[in-house]
Design a protein around this motif. Structure first.
Motif, PDB file in Angstrom:
ATOM      1  N   ILE A  67      57.801  18.384 -47.162  1.00 43.33           N
ATOM      2  CA  ILE A  67      58.646  18.565 -45.978  1.00 43.33           C
ATOM      3  C   ILE A  67      59.502  17.317 -45.859  1.00 43.33           C
ATOM      4  O   ILE A  67      58.973  16.208 -45.795  1.00 43.33           O
ATOM      5  N   GLU A  68      60.824  17.512 -45.847  1.00 45.49           N
ATOM      6  CA  GLU A  68      61.738  16.373 -45.762  1.00 45.49           C
ATOM      7  C   GLU A  68      62.190  16.173 -44.316  1.00 45.49           C
ATOM      8  O   GLU A  68      62.361  17.131 -43.573  1.00 45.49           O
ATOM      9  N   VAL A 107      50.461  12.777 -48.632  1.00 47.72           N
ATOM     10  CA  VAL A 107      51.323  11.907 -49.425  1.00 47.72           C
ATOM     11  C   VAL A 107      52.650  11.785 -48.692  1.00 47.72           C
ATOM     12  O   VAL A 107      53.242  12.802 -48.296  1.00 47.72           O
ATOM     13  N   THR A 108      53.108  10.556 -48.482  1.00 46.69           N
ATOM     14  CA  THR A 108      54.384  10.325 -47.808  1.00 46.69           C
ATOM     15  C   THR A 108      55.242   9.407 -48.662  1.00 46.69           C
ATOM     16  O   THR A 108      54.740   8.675 -49.510  1.00 46.69           O
ATOM     17  N   GLY A 109      56.546   9.462 -48.422  1.00 47.94           N
ATOM     18  CA  GLY A 109      57.447   8.600 -49.170  1.00 47.94           C
ATOM     19  C   GLY A 109      58.864   8.700 -48.645  1.00 47.94           C
ATOM     20  O   GLY A 109      59.120   9.304 -47.603  1.00 47.94           O
ATOM     21  N   THR A 110      59.771   8.121 -49.384  1.00 48.90           N
ATOM     22  CA  THR A 110      61.186   8.140 -49.012  1.00 48.90           C
ATOM     23  C   THR A 110      62.003   8.703 -50.168  1.00 48.90           C
ATOM     24  O   THR A 110      61.543   8.725 -51.318  1.00 48.90           O
ATOM     25  N   TYR A 111      63.201   9.165 -49.843  1.00 52.82           N
ATOM     26  CA  TYR A 111      64.103   9.679 -50.868  1.00 52.82           C
ATOM     27  C   TYR A 111      65.532   9.375 -50.450  1.00 52.82           C
ATOM     28  O   TYR A 111      65.812   9.067 -49.293  1.00 52.82           O
ATOM     29  N   ALA A 112      66.456   9.489 -51.425  1.00 53.47           N
ATOM     30  CA  ALA A 112      67.879   9.267 -51.150  1.00 53.47           C
ATOM     31  C   ALA A 112      68.519  10.585 -50.748  1.00 53.47           C
ATOM     32  O   ALA A 112      68.401  11.588 -51.453  1.00 53.47           O
ATOM     33  N   SER A 113      69.172  10.592 -49.611  1.00 53.69           N
ATOM     34  CA  SER A 113      69.812  11.785 -49.094  1.00 53.69           C
ATOM     35  C   SER A 113      71.095  12.079 -49.863  1.00 53.69           C
ATOM     36  O   SER A 113      71.733  11.175 -50.405  1.00 53.69           O
ATOM     37  N   PHE A 165      59.625  11.995 -46.610  1.00 55.54           N
ATOM     38  CA  PHE A 165      58.988  13.277 -46.927  1.00 55.54           C
ATOM     39  C   PHE A 165      57.487  13.137 -46.768  1.00 55.54           C
ATOM     40  O   PHE A 165      56.935  12.033 -46.764  1.00 55.54           O
ATOM     41  N   GLU A 166      56.836  14.284 -46.624  1.00 60.31           N
ATOM     42  CA  GLU A 166      55.373  14.311 -46.594  1.00 60.31           C
ATOM     43  C   GLU A 166      54.889  15.654 -47.098  1.00 60.31           C
ATOM     44  O   GLU A 166      55.567  16.672 -46.959  1.00 60.31           O
ATOM     45  N   VAL A 167      53.729  15.635 -47.709  1.00 64.43           N
ATOM     46  CA  VAL A 167      53.073  16.845 -48.181  1.00 64.43           C
ATOM     47  C   VAL A 167      51.577  16.569 -48.228  1.00 64.43           C
ATOM     48  O   VAL A 167      51.150  15.458 -48.544  1.00 64.43           O
ATOM     49  N   THR A 168      50.794  17.564 -47.875  1.00 63.63           N
ATOM     50  CA  THR A 168      49.337  17.450 -47.997  1.00 63.63           C
ATOM     51  C   THR A 168      48.910  18.229 -49.224  1.00 63.63           C
ATOM     52  O   THR A 168      49.108  19.446 -49.293  1.00 63.63           O
ATOM     53  N   LEU A 169      48.369  17.518 -50.188  1.00 65.32           N
ATOM     54  CA  LEU A 169      47.828  18.155 -51.383  1.00 65.32           C
ATOM     55  C   LEU A 169      46.408  18.605 -51.070  1.00 65.32           C
ATOM     56  O   LEU A 169      45.625  17.857 -50.485  1.00 65.32           O
ATOM     57  N   THR A 170      46.069  19.822 -51.436  1.00 68.67           N
ATOM     58  CA  THR A 170      44.740  20.371 -51.133  1.00 68.67           C
ATOM     59  C   THR A 170      44.065  20.838 -52.417  1.00 68.67           C
ATOM     60  O   THR A 170      44.701  20.922 -53.467  1.00 68.67           O
TER      61      THR A 170
END
Length: 185
Positions: free
Chosen positions: A37-38, A15-21, A45-50
């Motif tokens: 992980i930002e 899962v990837t996306g954007t965020y406001a710093s 950001f990205e994270v692998t859901l398992t």
């Protein structure tokens, strides 16, 4: 990523996306409660859901700043995890032991339907035409040559899960006429 309406056939998902710093410290992002992980350089950001299991999956992300303030959840992204292969189709015609003298053969059978989308059936690697109203398929194999012919069908669902092959149906294609008889007297 992924896009709304996603369909996967694995137990993990990136899962990837954007965020406001924020300054002076950056925000921490979680997706479905899992730390992401930002990358503060481009605010991604990205994270692998398992450990995902078959069924609907709704993804949301939150950001928490250094002071402990947590954002509202992101707009939900919904999709489906499908880890289950469809049932093997059944070839209903021709029957086992068939003998034909043509270079083409109509093969018919049945399959188990899946929702929300149906399966694709192939016979010996050739796409069949499915009729979802009665869960039947048919395909005409062409270019057959003399010799033994083994037919198998495989169903593949929209997520890419392939069934086990159908029970094989074996027969013979005989395109060679016998030699002319000889009249000897």
């Amino acid at each position: 990523s992924p896009s709304n309406g996603f369909l996967i056939n694995t137990s993990s998902l990136l899962v990837t996306g954007t965020y406001a710093s924020e300054t002076p410290a950056d925000a921490a992002v979680k997706v479905n409660g899992v730390d992401a992980i930002e990358n503060s350089i481009n605010n991604t950001f990205e994270v692998t859901l398992t450990g995902l299991t078959s069924g609907p999956l709704v993804l949301t992300a939150t950001a928490t700043d250094a002071a402990g303030n947590t954002s509202s959840p992101s707009t939900a992204v919904s999709g489906t995890v499908d880890l289950i292969a469809p049932d093997a189709p059944v070839i209903t015609s021709p029957s086992n032991g068939f003998l034909i003298n043509t270079s083409s053969l109509l093969v018919t059978g049945t399959y188990a339907s899946e929702t929300p989308t149906d399966v694709v059936v192939k016979v010996n690697g050739v796409d069949a035409v499915e009729t979802s109203s009665n869960n039947t398929f048919q395909v005409t194999l062409t270019g057959l040559t003399s010799g033994p012919l083994v037919l198998t069908a495989i169903a593949t669902d929209a997520a890419g899960n392939a069934s086990a092959p159908s029970i094989a149906v074996s027969g013979t294609v005989d395109l060679i006429a016998p030699d002319a008889p000889a009249i000897t007297s």
